[in-house]
Enzyme design. Structure first.
Site, short mmCIF file in Angstrom:
data_model
loop_
_atom_site.label_atom_id
_atom_site.label_comp_id
_atom_site.label_asym_id
_atom_site.label_seq_id
_atom_site.Cartn_x
_atom_site.Cartn_y
_atom_site.Cartn_z
CE LYS A 1 -3.71 2.17 2.68
NZ LYS A 1 -4.93 1.97 3.93
CB SER B 1 -8.11 3.86 3.13
OG SER B 1 -7.05 3.49 3.74
CB SER C 1 -8.49 1.23 6.07
OG SER C 1 -9.14 2.31 6.01
#
Lengths: 95, 483
Positions: B75, B150, B174
């Site tokens: 990420k 997210s 997330s």
């Protein structure tokens, strides 16, 4: 609770955050709705409850004050927007 | 080869069925072929091939860990030396970190191959990946829907088989919510289990990194590498790391499962509820006992979260000032103008909203009414879980009230987006570990089952998830067009 446009501008200044004049109204409305959501907390009694800052209530760990890292000024400054002679440059603060 | 689990890939690499370079190249080709999903902010092609070559040498020498040569993706919230770390923001569009996050160091040390950096909501603030400066990510199950957020790029990339696994971070859901929306396995570990060093901070008392994979077994492999005490993170817990794979096949006979009644109340989509009930039945067949429990303060979790997270975010994001790194506005006329315009021009709407909210909640005269009040209520929420875990071993429920919603469907109303986090955020407030595993479909969209367990019981949590994946095949489904 309704935040005024003036209050939003004041908060934005406190946060040093530029917001467009045309968006102030929207932020005021959004923040007011979020604040309404928060008032749900006031319905719950929290007297004598200790505030919880860390899920495991861990206290801040201390370490011996010894040097672990070597100087990396050039490395760190290589990504700075503007530098000179090892200093970070910003607009003049004093006249 | 892209359809295999990490365990299978590791075996094939050792048997010489293909090399890490070939495997890495096949993923790089897939990333290119499916670039319309917009999963990656940066593809580190050269770096990946170089790492794969080194992994092949290690494999040949018999000097390999379970992740050596396995292509994964990070990420874009984890600092990677030499490769851009944007955190999904214009603020860091030019940022090359001078150091690696501990998680990245650990993966590098394990010999895993990093394919690139994954798209995400700006500074991890969002539940749909639509706040990213680099544009929305598509959900491979239905490209007109969001992948969740997210960690949307991570979930979409794993689901579409663009990487063998990915990392994510979970501040309010997330990891779990995008895992649910994309039909993959996503684990949020206990707070303090995985180092936060070099992971760009959003809400420091809530943020936790975890694996996003195609199975619980793979999640165990990744977590093994990711976890552990880190003196560089003051909130890292100094506890030994157990073997996460060893107990995966333990029997679930007599397992006590609690169903919090607040998870099945108003707002939950009926079809999603039925999928969850069917999954719980599967556990009943394995010998588990099911019991209703209550988390009476759960309704407080949204207001509490949306005070604490923005408050911490407003403090954390004050470091982005246009002076030392990141975006700087053109021709600032004085220092204040430099701060105000740099931040104003480089932060997106949702980030601004949260900075404003947090600044307000922490400002003189409101601190006690909002922040302290929220921290007190946070303890009540956490006590609810303690009570529940005195009665049962794990809690189960939905991850999200619905399946993936349409792109653009909720962007107009931030509150509506916040409310959809209802089943995930209480876990972050309490700091507990939880996993989302695929449990079925509603209208061909995946549904995630959430399992929550007590502090530092990840081995048990993974065992409970793995056993379900031994009797069901929801986690093995692949979206059409991505086989």
């Amino acid at each position: 609770m309704m935040l005024t446009a003036e209050e939003v501008k004041k908060i934005a200044y406190l946060a040093r955050l530029g917001i467009d004049e045309k968006d102030v109204e929207t932020y005021a409305n959004d923040l007011s709705s979020i604040l309404d959501l928060m008032t749900q907390m006031s319905e719950t009694c929290t007297d004598d409850i200790l505030p919880m800052a860390h899920p495991m209530d861990q206290i801040q760990r201390l370490r011996p004050d010894t040097v672990l890292e070597s100087d990396q000024r050039e490395n760190f400054q290589s990504i700075a927007p503007q530098i000179d002679s090892g200093f970070y440059l910003v607009p003049k603060v004093l006249d | 080869m892209h359809n295999k689990t990490i365990t299978e890939l590791a075996k094939d690499l050792r048997e010489g069925k293909f090399s890490s370079v070939e495997l890495t190249q096949s993923y790089l080709d897939r990333i290119k072929k499916h670039s319309e999903l917009n999963c990656f902010i940066t593809v580190a092609e050269d770096f990946a091939i170089e790492s794969a070559k080194m992994a092949d040498i290690k494999l040949a020498n018999g000097d390999a860990s379970p992740l050596t040569g396995i292509p994964i993706a990070q990420k874009d919230i984890f600092c990677t030396q030499g490769t851009k770390t944007s955190c999904g923001s214009k603020m860091l569009d030019n940022f090359i970190s001078p150091y690696n996050a501990t998680v990245v160091e650990k993966f590098n040390h394990s010999g895993a191959v990093m394919l690139g950096k994954l798209n995400m909501d700006e500074f991890a603030m969002g539940s749909s990946n639509e706040t990213s400066f680099y544009g929305a990510v598509q959900n491979p199950w239905d490209t007109s829907t969001v992948p969740g957020g997210s960690s949307g790029g991570s979930a979409s990339a794993v689901a579409a088989h663009l990487t063998a696994a990915a990392t994510g971070t979970d501040t309010g859901g997330s990891i779990r919510q995008p895992a649910a929306f994309c039909g993959i396995t996503g684990l949020k570990p206990t707070y303090g289990r995985v180092s936060r060093y070099g992971m760009i901070a959003f809400a420091s008392s809530l943020d936790q990194a975890g694996p996003m994979t195609r199975s619980a077994e793979d999640a165990a492999t990744l977590l093994q590498t990711m976890s552990g005490f880190d003196p560089k993170d003051s909130t890292s817990m100094n506890k030994p790391v157990p073997d996460y794979s060893m107990g995966l096949n333990n029997s679930l006979e007599g397992l006590k499962i609690g169903l919090p009644k607040e998870f099945f109340s108003e707002g939950l989509n009926d079809s999603v509820a039925r999928v969850i009930e069917t999954a719980v039945d599967e556990y009943r067949k394995m010998g588990a006992e099911i019991k209703e429990v209550s988390l009476p303060h759960m309704k407080l979790s949204i207001p509490v979260y949306y005070v604490i997270a923005p408050a911490e975010c407003s403090a954390n994001l004050s470091r982005f000032d246009g002076v030392r790194f990141g975006y700087r506005c053109d021709e600032p006329k004085d220092l204040n103008d430099l701060y105000i315009r740099s931040r104003g021009e480089a932060f997106g709407d949702e980030v601004k909203r949260r900075i404003l909210m947090g600044t307000y909640a922490l400002s003189a005269g409101y601190y006690d009414a909002y922040y302290i009040k929220a921290q007190k209520a946070r303890r009540l929420i956490s006590e609810d879980f303690k009570q529940a875990f005195s009665e049962v071993d794990v809690l189960m429920g939905p991850v999200s009230p619905s399946t993936a919603f349409g792109l653009g469907e909720k962007t107009g109303d931030p509150i509506e987006m916040y409310l959809a986090d209802i089943y995930t955020i209480a876990v972050n407030l309490a700091g507990l570990p939880a996993i989302s595993i695929p449990a079925g479909f509603v209208n061909e969209k995946p549904v995630g089952l959430q399992i929550i367990s007590n502090y530092f019981t990840e081995p048990h949590l993974l065992n409970v998830a793995h056993k379900y994946q031994q009797t069901t095949n929801w986690h093995q489904q692949t979206p059409k067009g991505f086989e």
